[in-house]
Design an enzyme around this catalytic site. Structure first.
Site, short mmCIF file in Angstrom:
data_model
loop_
_atom_site.label_atom_id
_atom_site.label_comp_id
_atom_site.label_asym_id
_atom_site.label_seq_id
_atom_site.Cartn_x
_atom_site.Cartn_y
_atom_site.Cartn_z
CD GLU A 32 10.56 8.58 -0.13
OE1 GLU A 32 11.55 8.11 -0.68
OE2 GLU A 32 10.64 9.39 0.81
CG PHE A 33 9.31 6.33 5.50
CD1 PHE A 33 8.27 5.65 6.14
CD2 PHE A 33 10.46 5.64 5.18
CE1 PHE A 33 8.39 4.30 6.45
CE2 PHE A 33 10.59 4.28 5.48
CZ PHE A 33 9.55 3.62 6.13
CE LYS A 51 6.31 15.41 7.45
NZ LYS A 51 7.67 14.88 7.62
CG PHE A 83 0.80 12.18 13.00
CD1 PHE A 83 -0.11 11.99 11.97
CD2 PHE A 83 2.07 12.60 12.70
CE1 PHE A 83 0.26 12.20 10.66
CE2 PHE A 83 2.46 12.83 11.39
CZ PHE A 83 1.56 12.63 10.37
N GLY A 93 -9.51 16.23 14.23
CA GLY A 93 -9.93 17.01 13.06
C GLY A 93 -11.03 16.35 12.29
CB CYS A 131 -0.16 7.53 2.15
SG CYS A 131 0.95 7.90 0.78
CE LYS A 136 -1.62 4.05 -1.99
NZ LYS A 136 -0.56 3.21 -1.45
CE LYS A 188 0.61 16.33 3.50
NZ LYS A 188 1.68 15.65 4.19
NE ARG A 235 -3.29 10.82 -5.02
CZ ARG A 235 -2.11 10.31 -5.41
NH1 ARG A 235 -2.04 9.15 -6.01
NH2 ARG A 235 -0.99 10.98 -5.17
N1 LIG Z 1 2.21 10.48 -2.47
C1 LIG Z 1 2.79 10.23 -1.31
O1 LIG Z 1 2.78 11.04 -0.39
C2 LIG Z 1 3.52 8.93 -1.08
C3 LIG Z 1 4.43 8.83 -0.02
C4 LIG Z 1 5.10 7.63 0.17
C5 LIG Z 1 4.84 6.55 -0.66
N2 LIG Z 1 3.92 6.66 -1.66
C6 LIG Z 1 3.71 5.50 -2.52
O2 LIG Z 1 4.46 5.68 -3.71
C7 LIG Z 1 3.75 5.15 -4.83
C8 LIG Z 1 3.50 6.24 -5.86
O3 LIG Z 1 2.67 7.22 -5.30
P1 LIG Z 1 2.41 8.63 -6.01
O4 LIG Z 1 1.63 9.44 -5.05
O5 LIG Z 1 3.71 9.16 -6.53
O6 LIG Z 1 1.49 8.16 -7.24
P2 LIG Z 1 1.04 9.02 -8.50
O7 LIG Z 1 -0.29 8.50 -8.88
O8 LIG Z 1 1.21 10.49 -8.22
O9 LIG Z 1 2.11 8.62 -9.64
C9 LIG Z 1 2.22 7.36 -10.18
C10 LIG Z 1 2.74 7.51 -11.61
O10 LIG Z 1 3.01 6.21 -12.14
C11 LIG Z 1 2.71 6.23 -13.52
N3 LIG Z 1 2.56 4.86 -14.02
C12 LIG Z 1 1.55 3.98 -13.81
N4 LIG Z 1 1.80 2.82 -14.44
C13 LIG Z 1 3.00 2.96 -15.05
C14 LIG Z 1 3.80 2.09 -15.82
N5 LIG Z 1 3.41 0.83 -16.08
N6 LIG Z 1 4.98 2.54 -16.29
C15 LIG Z 1 5.38 3.80 -16.02
N7 LIG Z 1 4.67 4.67 -15.29
C16 LIG Z 1 3.48 4.26 -14.80
C17 LIG Z 1 1.43 7.06 -13.59
O11 LIG Z 1 1.21 7.55 -14.91
C18 LIG Z 1 1.74 8.15 -12.58
O12 LIG Z 1 2.33 9.28 -13.19
C19 LIG Z 1 2.47 4.54 -4.24
O13 LIG Z 1 2.70 3.19 -3.96
C20 LIG Z 1 2.28 5.31 -2.96
O14 LIG Z 1 1.56 4.57 -2.00
C21 LIG Z 1 3.27 7.84 -1.90
#
Ligand SMILES: NC(=O)c1ccc[n+]([C@@H]2O[C@H](COP(=O)([O-])OP(=O)(O)OC[C@H]3O[C@@H](n4cnc5c(N)ncnc54)[C@H](O)[C@@H]3O)[C@@H](O)[C@H]2O)c1
Length: 437
Positions: free
Chosen positions: A149-150, A152, A250, A254, A261, A264, A322, A329
């Protein structure tokens, strides 16, 4: 299509809501029962513009449901997305515990032909590990895919609905056909749906974030050189950004990058390199430069006020990593707060949406929150601008002068013009530009 999304955080909720909006029947599942309870009561636990309306509409129209029964949510589904968190482990590698837990949970429950898609950001080789884990629990035949997923945060709905590109790693024609059908509504304007092998798709996500983080650290280091030489990093940015080979995005110097993201993912990619004995030296430096950059505002304050901040009170504008998100985080504001508190100072912080998240972090008794940005400046010894929320971009400087003890601004986002700040009677410390003393 029957779609299940497991993990209802930033990504899972956006994916679930947007796929429901295009007519699929979507179940979003999560182990966090409290979260599911509030979602079913119509409360969206994160701040993401437009998401609440989308969820409300699709819940009402019966295309979207939420459950904490993850096993049940995996039964009789055509497509299952894994969208759980992949936080950094102690050595910087991506912690795949949640992803593999989901694989173990869905294993006994999936049907013949189900397509299991990793949406979480996961290192090369994870889809194979997901396959192995599921196979431990079932004999049915299924497909695994990687579909990073990309989106923002802050623009997530628009990014999902109108993506620049969608990357799908597949290993079967069946999976390819289903993904094509699922995503067709989102690529009608001609932006590419790119199919590739699974390892390349897994690596593409890390490569994208690492490249963006590299641009930011590059500009942050140039900003240091600008300060040392009297150049202005904003002018340098404009000068190079208009070259189409470089582009404008980008390139903003700043207070460092943060969020869930970039930090990590850069560390996880370095770790993958180590595992395969490829030393990603550039990325090590990108990470190092960012760690240093996050302390730059605090260092500037030390130069101005000395090592001991006892008796000093600092206003901070912006806590989220942001604008347009409540995500804190790895936010640069946290590094600054640590520095101020460690040196004995007090903090009065304001953020339009992240204050509730910050309260839960329990930042200690020397950190308070203000009702608005001007109240934060009351009797403050200086103001730090850390997040570039729109409401901070044209403040009422006279009102701030009336409230603040010393008219001093440390600007971690280069929002203001040094000359104007001088005319207004402020000391002004931007990043990579003229310092007004
Ligand atoms: N946040 C972003 O901007 C973003 C963008 C692209 C990709 N990602 C990636 O997507 C993934 C999710 O990121 P996020 O920011 O949505 O995380 P988040 O922490 O907001 O949400 C993750 C959810 O997963 C749930 N969870 C954990 N273990 C579980 C299980 N065994 N069964 C069911 N649910 C479970 C948690 O309770 C939580 O609600 C990560 O790998 C992240 O790197 C995040």
């Amino acid at each position: 299509m029957n779609v299940t999304v497991i993990g209802s955080g930033y990504v899972g909720l956006v994916v679930g809501a947007c796929l429901a909006e295009t007519g699929n029947r979507v179940i979003c599942a999560d182990v966090d029962a409290e979260k599911i309870k509030s979602l079913n009561a119509g409360q969206v636990p994160i701040f993401e513009p437009g998401l609440d309306r989308l969820i409300e509409r699709n819940l009402a129209e019966g295309r979207l449901e939420f459950t904490s029964e993850v096993e049940k949510a995996a039964r009789h589904r055509q497509v299952i997305f894994i969208a759980v968190g992949t936080p950094p482990g102690e050595d910087g590698s991506a912690d795949l515990r949640h992803v593999l837990d989901v694989a173990a949970t869905i294993g006994p429950n999936i049907s013949d032909g189900t397509i299991v898609i990793t949406k979480s950001t996961v290192p090369v080789g994870t889809a194979s590990r997901v396959r192995e884990e599921i196979e431990r629990h079932t004999d049915v035949s299924f497909h695994v895919c990687s579909n990073p997923e990309f989106l923002k945060e802050g623009a997530a709905i628009d990014d999902f609905m109108r993506p620049d590109r969608i990357v799908c790693g597949v290993e079967s024609d069946e999976a390819r056909v289903v993904l094509q059908e699922l995503y067709d509504p989102f690529v009608r304007s001609g932006n590419p749906l790119i199919f590739m092998d699974i390892p390349s798709a897994e690596l593409t996500k890390y490569a994208a974030n690492a490249m963006l983080a590299t641009r930011i650290s590059f500009m942050n280091q140039l900003a240091l050189l600008c300060e040392a030489t009297g150049a202005d990093v904003n002018r340098v940015r404009k000068g190079i950004g208009s070259d189409p080979r470089i582009g404008r995005s980008f390139l903003y110097a700043g207070a460092g990058y943060g969020g869930s993201c970039f930090p990590k993912d850069v560390r996880a990619l370095i770790h993958t390199g180590d595992e395969f004995e490829v030393d990603l030296t550039i990325l090590r430096k990108v990470h190092e430069a960012n760690e240093r950059q996050k302390t730059l505002l605090g260092e500037k304050a030390r130069e101005r006020f000395g090592e001991d901040f006892s008796g000093l009170r600092f206003a901070i504008w912006g806590l989220a990593f942001k604008p347009e998100t409540d995500d804190m985080r790895e936010a640069p504001a946290l590094a600054l707060i640590d520095q101020i508190v460690e040196a004995g100072g007090r903090v009065v912080a304001h953020d339009p949406v992240a204050q509730d998240v910050a309260r839960e972090l329990d930042l200690g008794e020397r950190v308070e929150f203000a009702a608005d940005e001007y109240a934060a400046c009351d009797s403050a010894d200086a103001l730090f601008v850390v997040t570039e929320w729109f409401q901070y971009r044209r403040p009422d400087w006279q009102r701030i002068r009336d409230a603040i003890r010393n008219p001093i601004v440390f600007d971690g986002r280069n929002l203001f013009e040094p000359r104007r700040m001088r005319d207004l009677g402020y000391e002004y410390y931007p990043i990579g530009r003229e310092q007004v003393r």
